[in-house]
Design a protein around this motif. Structure first.
Motif, mmCIF file in Angstrom:
data_model
loop_
_atom_site.group_PDB
_atom_site.id
_atom_site.type_symbol
_atom_site.label_atom_id
_atom_site.label_comp_id
_atom_site.label_asym_id
_atom_site.label_seq_id
_atom_site.Cartn_x
_atom_site.Cartn_y
_atom_site.Cartn_z
ATOM 1 N N ASP A 41 0.839 -1.202 0.000
ATOM 2 C CA ASP A 41 0.000 0.000 0.000
ATOM 3 C C ASP A 41 0.877 1.256 0.000
ATOM 4 N N HIS A 42 1.485 1.521 -1.145
ATOM 5 C CA HIS A 42 2.382 2.676 -1.259
ATOM 6 C C HIS A 42 1.627 3.986 -1.083
ATOM 7 N N GLY A 43 0.372 3.994 -1.475
ATOM 8 C CA GLY A 43 -0.448 5.200 -1.329
ATOM 9 C C GLY A 43 -0.616 5.614 0.118
ATOM 10 N N ALA A 44 -0.751 4.642 1.014
ATOM 11 C CA ALA A 44 -0.894 4.958 2.436
ATOM 12 C C ALA A 44 0.386 5.580 2.982
ATOM 13 N N ILE A 45 1.528 5.096 2.507
ATOM 14 C CA ILE A 45 2.802 5.676 2.946
ATOM 15 C C ILE A 45 2.887 7.123 2.458
ATOM 16 N N TYR A 46 2.527 7.343 1.206
ATOM 17 C CA TYR A 46 2.566 8.705 0.656
ATOM 18 C C TYR A 46 1.587 9.607 1.406
ATOM 19 N N ALA A 47 0.436 9.067 1.769
ATOM 20 C CA ALA A 47 -0.565 9.843 2.500
ATOM 21 C C ALA A 47 -0.077 10.227 3.894
ATOM 22 N N MET A 48 0.770 9.373 4.512
ATOM 23 C CA MET A 48 1.276 9.683 5.851
ATOM 24 C C MET A 48 2.522 10.569 5.790
ATOM 25 N N SER A 49 2.908 10.956 4.580
ATOM 26 C CA SER A 49 4.116 11.767 4.444
ATOM 27 C C SER A 49 3.808 13.248 4.624
ATOM 28 N N ASP A 50 4.840 13.958 4.997
ATOM 29 C CA ASP A 50 4.766 15.392 5.221
ATOM 30 C C ASP A 50 4.913 16.137 3.891
ATOM 31 N N PRO A 51 4.382 17.337 3.778
ATOM 32 C CA PRO A 51 4.596 18.125 2.556
ATOM 33 C C PRO A 51 6.083 18.285 2.202
ATOM 34 N N LEU A 52 6.966 18.268 3.193
ATOM 35 C CA LEU A 52 8.408 18.331 2.909
ATOM 36 C C LEU A 52 8.849 17.133 2.062
ATOM 37 N N TYR A 53 8.313 15.970 2.356
ATOM 38 C CA TYR A 53 8.616 14.756 1.596
ATOM 39 C C TYR A 53 8.032 14.860 0.193
ATOM 40 N N THR A 56 9.857 16.835 -2.482
ATOM 41 C CA THR A 56 11.083 16.297 -3.083
ATOM 42 C C THR A 56 10.865 14.990 -3.835
ATOM 43 N N VAL A 57 9.756 14.306 -3.558
ATOM 44 C CA VAL A 57 9.475 13.010 -4.182
ATOM 45 C C VAL A 57 8.062 13.025 -4.747
ATOM 46 N N THR A 58 7.943 12.818 -6.058
ATOM 47 C CA THR A 58 6.608 12.738 -6.651
ATOM 48 C C THR A 58 5.970 11.401 -6.283
ATOM 49 N N ARG A 59 4.682 11.297 -6.462
ATOM 50 C CA ARG A 59 3.978 10.042 -6.170
ATOM 51 C C ARG A 59 4.533 8.923 -7.057
ATOM 52 N N GLN A 60 4.802 9.226 -8.317
ATOM 53 C CA GLN A 60 5.339 8.216 -9.240
ATOM 54 C C GLN A 60 6.725 7.738 -8.779
ATOM 55 N N GLN A 61 7.587 8.650 -8.379
ATOM 56 C CA GLN A 61 8.920 8.273 -7.877
ATOM 57 C C GLN A 61 8.790 7.449 -6.604
#
Length: 136
Positions: A41-53, A56-61
């Motif tokens: 569930d990569h989307g959940a990890i991205y959702a728990m990330s801070d705007p700082l993250y 620097t990292v797009t969803r695709q990356q």
């Protein structure tokens, strides 16, 4: 004079208690992170990330990184925490947790950076260093 020293010691101990609570909250977030990685569930990890993250990292990356991590490292097995620290910067409060982690295809040194706002950690950075990532 003795009362001033006692007051200073109390203030320092109170501040350290907050740091410890924030580190504990970040450890729970690491556990959530590992569950999301295991389930893909990569989307959940991205959702728990801070705007700082996310700056620097797009969803695709992000998705590509975690797919590669799973492919090269395999399933997570266990980890031992090797250290933690709390940093206060102009960007906010950050908890950094480091681990020696074991996966089904290798081992690696992980660093999690969590931005903590009102006791809630959000993923600000993740790094894993392992020779297994170089395997084809």
């Amino acid at each position: 004079m003795g009362r001033i020293v006692a007051l200073v010691i109390c203030l320092v101990l109170t501040a350290c208690g907050g740091m410890s609570e924030d580190a504990s909250a970040a450890r729970v977030s690491v556990s959530d992170f590992r569950s999301y990685v295991s389930s893909g569930d990569h989307g959940a990890i991205y959702a728990m990330s801070d705007p700082l993250y996310r700056k620097t990292v797009t969803r695709q990356q992000h998705d590509k990184l975690f797919s590669l991590l799973k492919k090269r490292m395999g399933d997570f097995d266990a980890a031992t925490e090797t250290g933690w620290k709390v940093n206060y910067t102009t960007e906010g409060e950050f908890v950094v947790l480091t681990y020696n982690a074991r996966f089904s295809k290798g081992e690696g040194a992980e660093t999690f950076t969590w931005k903590v706002t009102e006791g809630k950690p959000t993923l600000a950075g993740y790094n894993i260093n392992s020779p297994a990532l170089l395997a084809e």
